[in-house]
Write a protein that holds these residues in place. Sequence first.
Motif, mmCIF file in Angstrom:
data_model
loop_
_atom_site.group_PDB
_atom_site.id
_atom_site.type_symbol
_atom_site.label_atom_id
_atom_site.label_comp_id
_atom_site.label_asym_id
_atom_site.label_seq_id
_atom_site.Cartn_x
_atom_site.Cartn_y
_atom_site.Cartn_z
ATOM 1 N N TYR A 222 45.675 53.122 44.606
ATOM 2 C CA TYR A 222 45.136 52.636 43.273
ATOM 3 C C TYR A 222 45.234 51.322 43.871
ATOM 4 O O TYR A 222 44.113 50.468 43.564
ATOM 5 N N ALA A 223 46.074 50.527 44.630
ATOM 6 C CA ALA A 223 45.883 49.152 45.815
ATOM 7 C C ALA A 223 44.231 49.054 46.506
ATOM 8 O O ALA A 223 43.795 48.611 46.670
ATOM 9 N N ARG A 224 44.124 50.417 47.123
ATOM 10 C CA ARG A 224 42.719 50.225 47.808
ATOM 11 C C ARG A 224 41.839 50.662 46.441
ATOM 12 O O ARG A 224 40.284 49.863 47.542
ATOM 13 N N ALA A 225 42.073 51.555 46.120
ATOM 14 C CA ALA A 225 40.437 50.997 44.777
ATOM 15 C C ALA A 225 40.302 50.104 43.982
ATOM 16 O O ALA A 225 39.665 49.326 44.191
ATOM 17 N N TRP A 226 41.424 48.690 44.068
ATOM 18 C CA TRP A 226 41.253 47.094 43.520
ATOM 19 C C TRP A 226 40.810 47.164 44.125
ATOM 20 O O TRP A 226 39.947 45.356 43.934
ATOM 21 N N ALA A 227 40.851 46.538 46.049
ATOM 22 C CA ALA A 227 40.229 46.229 46.898
ATOM 23 C C ALA A 227 38.815 46.556 47.067
ATOM 24 O O ALA A 227 37.382 45.692 47.400
ATOM 25 N N PHE A 228 38.349 47.955 46.913
ATOM 26 C CA PHE A 228 36.703 48.399 46.524
ATOM 27 C C PHE A 228 36.361 47.241 45.463
ATOM 28 O O PHE A 228 35.257 46.712 45.659
ATOM 29 N N VAL A 229 36.918 47.377 44.298
ATOM 30 C CA VAL A 229 36.436 46.194 43.040
ATOM 31 C C VAL A 229 36.480 45.498 43.679
ATOM 32 O O VAL A 229 35.322 43.954 42.745
ATOM 33 N N LEU A 230 37.076 44.202 44.813
ATOM 34 C CA LEU A 230 37.362 43.059 44.760
ATOM 35 C C LEU A 230 36.046 42.854 46.323
ATOM 36 O O LEU A 230 35.363 41.637 45.561
ATOM 37 N N GLY A 231 35.455 43.860 46.209
ATOM 38 C CA GLY A 231 35.124 43.759 47.237
ATOM 39 C C GLY A 231 33.394 43.829 46.211
ATOM 40 O O GLY A 231 32.216 43.017 46.902
ATOM 41 N N ALA A 232 33.036 44.631 45.295
ATOM 42 C CA ALA A 232 32.077 44.413 44.217
ATOM 43 C C ALA A 232 32.020 42.673 43.678
ATOM 44 O O ALA A 232 31.040 43.005 43.419
ATOM 45 N N ILE A 233 32.911 42.199 43.501
ATOM 46 C CA ILE A 233 33.147 41.298 42.381
ATOM 47 C C ILE A 233 32.661 40.170 43.084
ATOM 48 O O ILE A 233 31.828 39.438 43.364
ATOM 49 N N VAL A 234 33.154 40.108 45.151
ATOM 50 C CA VAL A 234 32.384 39.325 45.831
ATOM 51 C C VAL A 234 31.000 39.468 46.059
ATOM 52 O O VAL A 234 30.280 38.796 46.305
ATOM 53 N N LEU A 235 30.303 40.804 46.161
ATOM 54 C CA LEU A 235 29.128 40.893 46.343
ATOM 55 C C LEU A 235 28.600 40.394 44.788
ATOM 56 O O LEU A 235 27.501 39.676 45.000
ATOM 57 N N GLY A 236 28.828 40.538 43.649
ATOM 58 C CA GLY A 236 28.231 39.524 42.853
ATOM 59 C C GLY A 236 28.211 38.406 42.590
ATOM 60 O O GLY A 236 27.006 37.130 42.561
#
Length: 255
Positions: A222-236
């Motif tokens: 789950y922490a890794r999933a949140w890390a990829f979510v942060l990647g999406a936030i940074v992209l936006g």
Amino acid sequence: MNPGVEAVLKRVLPPLALLVFGIALVQVLVPALGIPPFVLASPAAIWDEIVAYLPAIASATLVTGLNALWGLLLGSVIGIALAVLASRTKVIDGMLAPIVAAIAVVPIVALAPVLYTMFGSTSETARVLIAGIAAFVPIFLNTLRGLRQVRPVQRDLLRALAATPGQVIRSLTIPAALPHFFTGLRVASSLAVISALVAEYFGGPRQGLAAAITTAAANSAYARAWAFVLGAIVLGLAFFLITSLIERAFLRFAR
């Protein structure tokens, strides 16, 4: 202190301080309240995953970002072209109005499977088209609104001063439409990223952020999933920031 630097600090420091406070608060509350990782991972655990999987996060962000970028460019070109036609011809405007209204309410969850069937599940074309459709609507509507800001009396005045059609466009039409166009572009940039990301959940190649998020979550990382979510936030945020900088540069040049 330089006035420009001081102004930047006043704008940047308050949200940055709030962000740091929020991260620290979550880091304290997650273990204190016994919040399970599948609900919310601690910032420290997420940071460890970011460090460990940074190349994978960057690669997935690049794939999703390119789909969003191509979709944004496609939607912008088509939106501007049709807005120009609609502003000059009432017949075309009347024809396009119901079509644009229909496109605006088409859900991605319904459109994505159809496009994957049409263009194949191994191609990124469907995702680019979905991002382009999402970007098209705000670009078209805002550009059309901007083109309509010019009143006939203003055009007549320039023509009375012997202005050529090209001069009317350069000195009147474009400056009036630019602020509205960039408003649409800012909205469209965020929609393109969201649409490209959501489209990845419904099939296609698995190199993007959505596939990485679902894979990590399915493996209970789950922490890794949140890390990829942060990647999406940074992209936006990057898309929004770049379009804002482009807007500022163009409007300064137009003045």
